[in-house]
Design an enzyme around this catalytic site. Structure first.
Site, mmCIF file in Angstrom:
data_model
loop_
_atom_site.group_PDB
_atom_site.id
_atom_site.type_symbol
_atom_site.label_atom_id
_atom_site.label_comp_id
_atom_site.label_asym_id
_atom_site.label_seq_id
_atom_site.Cartn_x
_atom_site.Cartn_y
_atom_site.Cartn_z
ATOM 1 N N TYR A 193 0.826 -1.208 0.000
ATOM 2 C CA TYR A 193 0.000 0.000 0.000
ATOM 3 C C TYR A 193 0.862 1.260 0.000
ATOM 4 C CZ TYR A 193 -4.265 2.666 1.155
ATOM 5 O OH TYR A 193 -5.341 3.523 1.132
ATOM 6 N N SER A 199 1.217 -8.047 1.372
ATOM 7 C CA SER A 199 0.381 -7.012 1.970
ATOM 8 C C SER A 199 -0.674 -6.547 0.957
ATOM 9 C CB SER A 199 1.245 -5.864 2.496
ATOM 10 O OG SER A 199 0.495 -5.014 3.331
ATOM 11 N N ASP A 211 0.665 -10.919 13.313
ATOM 12 C CA ASP A 211 0.407 -9.754 12.461
ATOM 13 C C ASP A 211 -0.716 -8.912 13.061
ATOM 14 O OD1 ASP A 211 -0.093 -7.950 10.401
ATOM 15 O OD2 ASP A 211 0.075 -9.463 8.823
ATOM 16 N N HIS A 254 3.746 -8.434 10.488
ATOM 17 C CA HIS A 254 3.490 -8.013 9.106
ATOM 18 C C HIS A 254 4.840 -7.664 8.478
ATOM 19 C CE1 HIS A 254 0.525 -6.903 6.098
ATOM 20 N NE2 HIS A 254 1.239 -5.835 5.808
#
Length: 319
Positions: A92, A183, A273, A302
């Protein structure tokens, strides 16, 4: 084992909590029809960066809504024809990264295409009223508008359009195309495999964009999901529209797209995570009906998962 989420036996049974809109299938059939009606006007521009065993190009195409999408394309020079291809998707707000990380697959005889998500850190456009980047806020873009204007609807379609463009290249074997990423890239790899069911394999790690209500229930609407909390604070401070909002987010919930996947899937998850909670990832994984396996890392958050990239290479070489 420390827990930030459900015990593993419960994760393996969890099916998610974010609502699925009643017209979900019609929504995506309409979206795919709009994509198919879009003339991609594909353009390849040779890059200044080149290596002896592959050709490197900037690939541009038109996405839905009038955006011009950019990807890096690396084509092996001496591979068999037709040969396999891999589609890479990034995290992202990031971008398609350096040419160097595409060369591993090119050296193995794969064409590689790495897409810049519109309006994030790369060179793809966001046509939401401005030219150039908008960086973040993309999950909530369109929540106060018609569901067809959700930004991630367009980004998901971009992945499928890129897959079709690569599959139509004469040197590529359309039956041996894979999608990978971590992700956000993991969520997009799953979305791509769902919306372009010819994708042979998907190898997502720690996927984003799954089961939004579960993120909210766990009080983890921060980091990558922070904009959910910001949206409620500014636009629905008493949560009078909470049901409506999460139902609208259901259109762009990868968990609801996952049953459309036909290719083989290998997913990586870290059980600690707190950015993309394990339950949200398992909600998508458990919805997949095709052949699949989960690589579980109990002590990882993560982050990059050790040896997962090596496992991915082996997984894709089996195509």
């Amino acid at each position: 084992m420390p827990l930030v989420d459900m015990p593993l036996d419960q994760l393996k049974q969890y099916t998610g909590s974010n609502p699925r809109p009643d017209d979900f299938d019609e929504y995506w059939e309409r979206a795919l029809a709009a994509m198919q009606e879009t003339d991609p006007q594909v353009e390849l521009v040779r890059s200044e960066f080149q290596v002896p065993y592959a050709e490197c190009f900037h690939l541009y195409f038109n996405g839905t809504g009038g955006a011009r999408i950019h990807a890096k394309l690396v084509r092996p020079l001496h591979a068999q024809k037709p040969h396999p291809a891999v589609l890479q998707f990034h995290g992202y707000a990031h971008h398609s990264a350096d040419w160097a990380d595409k060369l591993i697959y090119a050296s193995l005889g794969f064409t590689v295409a790495t897409m810049d998500c519109r309006g994030q850190g790369g060179n793809s456009e966001d046509t939401g009223g401005v030219k150039g980047t908008t960086h973040k806020g993309h999950i909530i873009r369109g929540l106060d508008d018609h569901p067809d204007r959700l930004l991630f609807r367009h980004i998901f379609l971009d992945t499928a359009q890129l897959a079709g463009i690569v599959m139509n290249m004469p040197e590529v074997d359309a039956e041996r195309v894979a999608a990978i990423g971590g992700s956000q890239g993991g969520g997009l790899a799953l979305a791509c495999a769902a919306l372009e069911p010819r994708v042979n394999r998907a190898a997502p790690s720690v996927p984003f964009l799954c089961d939004y209500r579960r993120v909210w229930e766990m009080d983890l609407a921060r980091d990558a999901y922070e904009e959910l909390r910001t949206f409620f604070r500014h636009h629905d401070p008493q949560h009078l529209r909470e049901t409506e909002i999460f139902e609208k987010l259901g259109y762009i919930d990868v968990r609801h797209l996952a049953p459309r996947i036909r290719g083989k899937v290998m997913m990586g998850v870290g059980l600690l995570d707190t950015v993309c909670p394990p339950s949200t990832q398992f909600a998508a994984y458990n919805a997949i009906g095709s052949e699949k396996r989960m690589e579980i890392y109990p002590d990882f958050v993560h982050e990059r998962l050790p040896a997962f990239e090596d496992k991915t290479i082996q997984f894709l070489l089996e195509m």
